[in-house]
Design a protein around this motif. Structure first.
Motif, PDB file in Angstrom:
ATOM      1  N   ARG A   1       0.717  -1.140  -0.168  1.00 33.60           N
ATOM      2  CA  ARG A   1       0.105   0.177   0.035  1.00 33.60           C
ATOM      3  C   ARG A   1       0.848   1.372   0.054  1.00 33.60           C
ATOM      4  NH1 ARG A   1      -4.154   2.096   4.958  1.00 33.60           N
ATOM      5  NH2 ARG A   1      -4.635   3.931   3.596  1.00 33.60           N
ATOM      6  N   MET A   2       1.997   1.027   0.801  1.00 35.26           N
ATOM      7  CA  MET A   2       2.756   2.384   0.810  1.00 35.26           C
ATOM      8  C   MET A   2       3.439   2.732  -0.463  1.00 35.26           C
ATOM      9  SD  MET A   2       4.596   1.922   4.420  1.00 35.26           S
ATOM     10  CE  MET A   2       3.587   2.148   6.112  1.00 35.26           C
ATOM     11  N   LEU A   3       3.935   1.510  -1.182  1.00 32.89           N
ATOM     12  CA  LEU A   3       4.631   1.986  -2.547  1.00 32.89           C
ATOM     13  C   LEU A   3       3.300   2.369  -3.650  1.00 32.89           C
ATOM     14  CD1 LEU A   3       7.048  -1.278  -2.998  1.00 32.89           C
ATOM     15  CD2 LEU A   3       7.626   1.351  -2.481  1.00 32.89           C
ATOM     16  N   LEU A   4       2.157   1.820  -3.332  1.00 34.59           N
ATOM     17  CA  LEU A   4       1.151   2.057  -4.450  1.00 34.59           C
ATOM     18  C   LEU A   4       0.528   3.542  -4.371  1.00 34.59           C
ATOM     19  CD1 LEU A   4      -0.671   0.577  -6.300  1.00 34.59           C
ATOM     20  CD2 LEU A   4      -2.256   0.461  -4.285  1.00 34.59           C
ATOM     21  N   GLU A   5       0.644   3.976  -3.126  1.00 27.84           N
ATOM     22  CA  GLU A   5       0.116   5.452  -2.818  1.00 27.84           C
ATOM     23  C   GLU A   5       1.119   6.284  -3.163  1.00 27.84           C
ATOM     24  OE1 GLU A   5      -2.108   6.151   0.561  1.00 27.84           O
ATOM     25  OE2 GLU A   5      -3.334   4.290   0.565  1.00 27.84           O
ATOM     26  N   THR A   6       2.657   5.843  -2.709  1.00 28.56           N
ATOM     27  CA  THR A   6       3.648   6.923  -3.088  1.00 28.56           C
ATOM     28  C   THR A   6       3.777   6.909  -4.716  1.00 28.56           C
ATOM     29  OG1 THR A   6       4.882   6.223  -1.075  1.00 28.56           O
ATOM     30  CG2 THR A   6       6.313   7.027  -2.958  1.00 28.56           C
ATOM     31  N   TRP A   7       3.514   5.944  -5.463  1.00 26.93           N
ATOM     32  CA  TRP A   7       3.631   6.051  -6.887  1.00 26.93           C
ATOM     33  C   TRP A   7       2.461   6.975  -7.350  1.00 26.93           C
ATOM     34  CZ3 TRP A   7       0.494   2.047  -9.754  1.00 26.93           C
ATOM     35  CH2 TRP A   7       0.505   2.235 -11.164  1.00 26.93           C
ATOM     36  N   LEU A   8       1.404   6.730  -6.718  1.00 28.76           N
ATOM     37  CA  LEU A   8       0.006   7.473  -7.761  1.00 28.76           C
ATOM     38  C   LEU A   8       0.174   8.794  -7.116  1.00 28.76           C
ATOM     39  CD1 LEU A   8      -2.605   4.624  -7.367  1.00 28.76           C
ATOM     40  CD2 LEU A   8      -1.402   5.250  -9.525  1.00 28.76           C
ATOM     41  N   SER A   9       0.482   9.063  -5.919  1.00 31.15           N
ATOM     42  CA  SER A   9       0.382  10.511  -5.521  1.00 31.15           C
ATOM     43  C   SER A   9       1.406  11.349  -6.244  1.00 31.15           C
ATOM     44  CB  SER A   9       0.728  10.607  -3.817  1.00 31.15           C
ATOM     45  OG  SER A   9       2.095  10.221  -3.714  1.00 31.15           O
ATOM     46  N   HIS A  10       2.113  10.819  -6.863  1.00 27.49           N
ATOM     47  CA  HIS A  10       3.046  11.723  -7.846  1.00 27.49           C
ATOM     48  C   HIS A  10       2.616  11.793  -9.011  1.00 27.49           C
ATOM     49  CE1 HIS A  10       6.143  11.150  -4.692  1.00 27.49           C
ATOM     50  NE2 HIS A  10       6.752  12.238  -5.085  1.00 27.49           N
ATOM     51  N   ALA A  11       1.518  11.404  -9.358  1.00 25.98           N
ATOM     52  CA  ALA A  11       0.858  11.405 -10.895  1.00 25.98           C
ATOM     53  C   ALA A  11      -0.060  12.805 -10.812  1.00 25.98           C
ATOM     54  CB  ALA A  11      -0.225  10.536 -11.182  1.00 25.98           C
ATOM     55  N   PRO A  12       0.166  13.569 -11.885  1.00 28.10           N
ATOM     56  CA  PRO A  12      -0.346  15.005 -11.877  1.00 28.10           C
ATOM     57  C   PRO A  12      -1.729  14.956 -11.725  1.00 28.10           C
ATOM     58  CG  PRO A  12       1.060  14.918 -13.537  1.00 28.10           C
ATOM     59  CD  PRO A  12       1.033  13.513 -12.998  1.00 28.10           C
ATOM     60  N   ASP A  13      -2.519  13.848 -12.202  1.00 29.81           N
ATOM     61  CA  ASP A  13      -4.083  14.207 -12.245  1.00 29.81           C
ATOM     62  C   ASP A  13      -4.523  13.111 -11.026  1.00 29.81           C
ATOM     63  OD1 ASP A  13      -4.073  15.696 -14.443  1.00 29.81           O
ATOM     64  OD2 ASP A  13      -4.062  13.818 -15.778  1.00 29.81           O
ATOM     65  N   PHE A  14      -3.692  12.879 -10.166  1.00 24.16           N
ATOM     66  CA  PHE A  14      -4.202  11.977  -8.937  1.00 24.16           C
ATOM     67  C   PHE A  14      -5.047  12.592  -7.826  1.00 24.16           C
ATOM     68  CE2 PHE A  14      -3.739   9.899  -4.774  1.00 24.16           C
ATOM     69  CZ  PHE A  14      -4.211   8.811  -5.149  1.00 24.16           C
ATOM     70  N   THR A  15      -6.051  12.062  -7.583  1.00 25.53           N
ATOM     71  CA  THR A  15      -7.119  12.430  -6.445  1.00 25.53           C
ATOM     72  C   THR A  15      -7.237  11.456  -5.572  1.00 25.53           C
ATOM     73  OG1 THR A  15      -9.109  12.821  -7.589  1.00 25.53           O
ATOM     74  CG2 THR A  15      -7.633  14.771  -7.260  1.00 25.53           C
ATOM     75  N   ALA A  16      -7.484  11.242  -4.589  1.00 21.90           N
ATOM     76  CA  ALA A  16      -7.697  10.062  -3.522  1.00 21.90           C
ATOM     77  C   ALA A  16      -9.063   9.547  -4.021  1.00 21.90           C
ATOM     78  CB  ALA A  16      -7.678  10.446  -2.059  1.00 21.90           C
ATOM     79  N   ASN A  17      -9.955  10.262  -4.439  1.00 21.21           N
ATOM     80  CA  ASN A  17     -11.226   9.591  -4.797  1.00 21.21           C
ATOM     81  C   ASN A  17     -11.320   8.659  -6.092  1.00 21.21           C
ATOM     82  OD1 ASN A  17     -11.055  11.510  -6.820  1.00 21.21           O
ATOM     83  ND2 ASN A  17     -12.845  12.969  -6.059  1.00 21.21           N
ATOM     84  N   LYS A  18     -10.228   8.621  -6.787  1.00 13.16           N
ATOM     85  CA  LYS A  18     -10.096   7.977  -7.926  1.00 13.16           C
ATOM     86  C   LYS A  18      -9.742   6.359  -7.698  1.00 13.16           C
ATOM     87  CE  LYS A  18      -8.818  11.538 -11.104  1.00 13.16           C
ATOM     88  NZ  LYS A  18      -8.093  12.116 -12.397  1.00 13.16           N
ATOM     89  N   ILE A  19      -9.313   6.079  -6.390  1.00 16.77           N
ATOM     90  CA  ILE A  19      -9.038   4.676  -6.063  1.00 16.77           C
ATOM     91  C   ILE A  19      -9.887   4.225  -4.683  1.00 16.77           C
ATOM     92  CG2 ILE A  19      -6.732   4.829  -7.094  1.00 16.77           C
ATOM     93  CD1 ILE A  19      -5.673   5.071  -4.322  1.00 16.77           C
ATOM     94  N   GLU A  20     -10.024   2.951  -4.796  1.00 18.17           N
ATOM     95  CA  GLU A  20     -10.592   2.346  -3.531  1.00 18.17           C
ATOM     96  C   GLU A  20      -9.680   1.366  -3.024  1.00 18.17           C
ATOM     97  OE1 GLU A  20     -14.572   0.210  -1.850  1.00 18.17           O
ATOM     98  OE2 GLU A  20     -14.443   0.799  -3.917  1.00 18.17           O
ATOM     99  N   ILE A  21      -8.807   1.117  -1.906  1.00 21.49           N
ATOM    100  CA  ILE A  21      -8.052   0.470  -1.685  1.00 21.49           C
ATOM    101  C   ILE A  21      -8.777  -0.653  -0.692  1.00 21.49           C
ATOM    102  CG2 ILE A  21      -6.032  -0.504  -0.373  1.00 21.49           C
ATOM    103  CD1 ILE A  21      -4.721   2.198  -1.546  1.00 21.49           C
ATOM    104  N   VAL A  22      -8.701  -2.086  -1.099  1.00 24.51           N
ATOM    105  CA  VAL A  22      -9.392  -3.098  -0.226  1.00 24.51           C
ATOM    106  C   VAL A  22      -8.223  -4.131   0.028  1.00 24.51           C
ATOM    107  CG1 VAL A  22     -11.528  -2.725  -1.238  1.00 24.51           C
ATOM    108  CG2 VAL A  22      -9.831  -4.566  -2.282  1.00 24.51           C
ATOM    109  N   THR A  23      -8.563  -4.833   1.006  1.00 23.83           N
ATOM    110  CA  THR A  23      -7.686  -5.981   1.619  1.00 23.83           C
ATOM    111  C   THR A  23      -8.012  -7.329   1.264  1.00 23.83           C
ATOM    112  OG1 THR A  23      -7.274  -4.561   3.607  1.00 23.83           O
ATOM    113  CG2 THR A  23      -6.718  -6.932   3.588  1.00 23.83           C
TER     114      THR A  23
END
Length: 395
Positions: free
Chosen positions: A141-163
């Motif tokens: 999860r940490m790598l995933l969010e570190t990666w996506l958070s650097h994308a210019p068009d990323f906002t948290a509401n574009k993903i839903e993380i499930v276990t």
């Protein structure tokens, strides 16, 4: 030699290999450890069994000891990480339909370009992407969010993380419950083979030297059984060194594949160990250097600066005091016990227990207890660095 019985929990992943090899090739027995391995169905089950003292040691996701020590998830417990069991070894995969949409943007899967891949991914979003990770407190999860958070068009509401437990990831992809996942091998390769998923990035392309699994133990138990902890560290260190030799790969695959261990065919286990990753079913393998490390570059050393990096992210997620979280995390990565275990047998160790994470773009000579050793590279894909002593959290 009098044998000391210990029980160690693990999940069936390729990166549990040092534990299995330590038992099967008798590295543990040589250190006076009668090692019993107990396969667990999920990370939460393993966490709880360790917390309640039902097992002595545990194959753990690297953020788990920090999260448990900070009182996050489950029963609050002071948990130490005695050593790192593996570095890297995770994969990010997408469904067949999602990869088709990504290709419509002009993206081609080189399996090595985080920037282009996140751009293509976010350009295809119509509804929030459901992304499976093995556990809330995980490097995945940490790598995933570190990666996506650097994308210019990323906002948290574009993903839903499930276990989703690792062995269930392929089934969740096949049933359409997930659009995407980040998981450790062999379960990414299994998803490719069984659900038509496509692997789009190795975790190592996001952070080149990410601590993936650690050897966890209850803090109080470690203090009361320090000699046994040292013996366990030595046995696993020897197993990790054995796994680092290419000529041992065939035997390693055969041992891991056995019913009592991973219980999977050789072709599901080989990719991670050979670093030849098949990204699509029937595709040509891609060679990924340093895909999974068990020993090289001081891979087993429990860097307290990596613990602080983990703590910063957990503090951000849960609104904790960053400095207190860093201090607690650095204390639970036990470089002191690791040094006690290996220094007397002449193992060369890093001169320091903390470093600036992400600062080495190439293999770098650093001071060691026997003179000099080579570390790195350990870059973050974004070019950022993490200075454990900094007053401000880096971007």
């Amino acid at each position: 030699m009098k044998m000391a019985p210990v029980h160690c929990g693990y999940l069936p992943l390729v990166d549990c290999a040092p534990l299995i090899i330590a038992k099967e090739l008798k590295f543990a027995a040589q250190e006076g450890v009668d090692l019993t391995l107990a396969k667990q169905p999920s990370w939460s089950a393993l966490r709880d069994r360790l917390a309640f003292g039902e097992i002595d040691f545990a194959h753990m996701l690297s953020p788990m000891p920090v999260a448990m020590t900070l009182g996050l998830g489950g029963v609050p417990s002071d948990i130490d990480a005695l050593m790192v069991l593996s570095v890297n070894g995770t994969v990010i995969g997408v469904s067949d339909s999602l990869s088709t949409r990504m290709r419509s943007t002009g993206w081609t899967n080189g399996f090595n370009d985080p920037g282009a891949t996140s751009k293509a991914l976010l350009a295809t979003i119509e509804n929030p992407l459901r992304i499976g990770v093995p556990f809330p407190f995980s490097m995945h999860r940490m790598l995933l969010e570190t990666w996506l958070s650097h994308a210019p068009d990323f906002t948290a509401n574009k993903i839903e993380i499930v276990t989703v437990p690792p062995p269930k990831m392929a089934e969740a992809m096949h049933n359409g419950a997930l659009d995407m996942f980040c998981v450790g091998e062999p379960w990414g390769s299994v998803a490719v083979q069984q659900s038509g998923a496509e692997l789009v990035l190795p975790g190592a392309s996001i952070w080149e030297f990410a601590p993936e699994k650690v050897l966890g133990v209850r803090h109080r138990w470690a203090e009361e059984n320090r000699k046994l902890c040292r013996a366990m560290i030595r046995s696993i260190y020897k197993a990790a060194l054995w796994l680092d030799q290419p000529e041992n790969m065939s035997l390693a695959v055969e041992i891991l594949a056995r019913t009592q261990h991973l219980d999977l065919p050789d072709h599901a286990i080989e990719p991670a160990l050979t670093r030849r990753i098949v990204t699509t079913n029937g595709g040509t393998p891609k060679q990924v250097e340093r895909f999974l490390e068990f020993h090289g570059g001081a891979a087993n050393f429990p860097w307290r600066s990596q613990a602080a990096w983990i703590a910063d992210i957990l503090a951000g997620w849960h609104g904790l005091d960053r400095d207190n979280a860093r201090a607690a995390a650095r204390n639970c990565f036990r470089s002191d016990i690791y040094r006690e275990a290996l220094s007397p047998i002449g193992i060369d160790l890093p001169g320091a227990s903390e470093k600036v994470e992400g600062s080495m773009g190439v293999p770098t000579v650093v001071a060691s207890t026997r003179g000099e050793m080579i570390l790195g590279p350990d870059r973050f894909f974004s070019g950022s660095v993490f200075d454990f002593a900094a007053k401000k959290v880096p971007n």
